[in-house]
Design an enzyme around this catalytic site. Structure first.
Site, mmCIF file in Angstrom:
data_model
loop_
_atom_site.group_PDB
_atom_site.id
_atom_site.type_symbol
_atom_site.label_atom_id
_atom_site.label_comp_id
_atom_site.label_asym_id
_atom_site.label_seq_id
_atom_site.Cartn_x
_atom_site.Cartn_y
_atom_site.Cartn_z
ATOM 1 C CG PHE A 78 -1.796 1.200 1.335
ATOM 2 C CD1 PHE A 78 -2.868 1.364 0.466
ATOM 3 C CD2 PHE A 78 -1.554 2.182 2.279
ATOM 4 C CE1 PHE A 78 -3.684 2.490 0.548
ATOM 5 C CE2 PHE A 78 -2.362 3.312 2.367
ATOM 6 C CZ PHE A 78 -3.424 3.462 1.498
ATOM 7 N NE ARG A 81 17.201 14.078 -1.709
ATOM 8 C CZ ARG A 81 18.462 14.360 -1.411
ATOM 9 N NH1 ARG A 81 19.312 13.373 -1.144
ATOM 10 N NH2 ARG A 81 18.874 15.617 -1.386
ATOM 11 C CB ALA A 93 -10.252 12.292 1.212
ATOM 12 C CD GLU A 152 -14.555 8.865 2.690
ATOM 13 O OE1 GLU A 152 -13.556 8.133 2.760
ATOM 14 O OE2 GLU A 152 -14.477 10.115 2.760
ATOM 15 N N GLY A 157 9.020 16.268 -1.459
ATOM 16 C CA GLY A 157 10.388 15.954 -1.076
ATOM 17 C C GLY A 157 10.648 14.466 -0.921
ATOM 18 C CD GLU A 199 -12.223 1.028 1.073
ATOM 19 O OE1 GLU A 199 -12.107 2.207 1.478
ATOM 20 O OE2 GLU A 199 -12.406 0.718 -0.118
ATOM 21 C CD GLU A 215 -13.650 4.262 4.248
ATOM 22 O OE1 GLU A 215 -12.861 4.905 3.534
ATOM 23 O OE2 GLU A 215 -14.819 4.012 3.891
#
Length: 204
Positions: free
Chosen positions: A21, A44, A93, A113, A132, A159, A161
């Site tokens: 994930f 990096r 989201a 949701e 970054g 999930e 939730e």
């Protein structure tokens, strides 16, 4: 305005460190410098977690926003003291699932949701959450909704939730932002965008 593009970067090696994930890769690379020549080769580590869509459900007739309350494990580990709750106030989201478009994600997550649908979905902006060290790009939309149809509790059990749904006056949500009680990046950025552009929804 920007001087360089992807053609001004050399990826010498890309090594997978973890697949899942949250996938992590180590890159050896170099890029052109503003003063000329190339940088030394450096390393990096980059996390790839996919891209996400955020939806602010706004009811222009009631001047209200639908706000979600749910547990976030990152907030649990980031808390500076025991008084900080890992249950955050945020907006709808979700991640992309397969070949979905951003609009498809927005409609799916809005229903999963909050139990809501919309015929008016407005693109606000996209941004890189932590460039970054992470590839994630987040797209934010404003959905015009009938907030009276919002569920009280929502989310997919598959999930993990467990979502508590709030319908709040717009100015109350702005006060939560000013008090620091809405403190996750996507919700802050989306709400600030709405503050700048709210008049266009009032005039519809």
């Amino acid at each position: 305005m920007q001087k360089f593009s992807q053609q001004d970067v050399r990826i010498i090696q890309k090594e997978p460190l973890r697949e899942g994930f949250l996938s992590i890769h180590k890159l050896r690379l170099q890029h052109k410098l503003f003063e000329g020549d190339w940088s030394p080769v450096f390393e990096r580590e980059v996390m790839d977690r996919g891209h996400a869509v955020v939806v602010l459900p706004y009811d222009p007739k009631r001047d209200a926003l639908v706000v979600l309350e749910q547990f976030r494990v990152g907030a649990l580990l980031a808390a500076a003291n025991e008084r900080q709750s890992p249950w955050l106030l945020e907006f709808v989201a979700g991640m992309y699932d397969g070949d979905e478009s951003a609009e498809q994600v927005a409609h799916r997550e809005l229903f999963e949701e909050a139990g809501l649908t919309t015929e008016r979905l407005h693109f606000a902006l996209s941004y890189l959450s932590t460039p970054g060290g992470c590839t994630e790009e987040i797209s934010i939309y404003i959905a015009e909704v009938d907030s009276s149809r919002a569920l009280r509790h929502a989310g997919l059990a598959s999930e993990h939730e467990d979502i508590r749904v709030h319908v709040l006056p717009y100015m109350d949500v702005v006060q939560l932002l000013e008090q620091g009680k809405i403190n996750n990046a996507a919700s802050v950025i989306g709400l600030q965008w709405l503050q700048l552009h709210k008049r266009r929804f009032e005039d519809l």
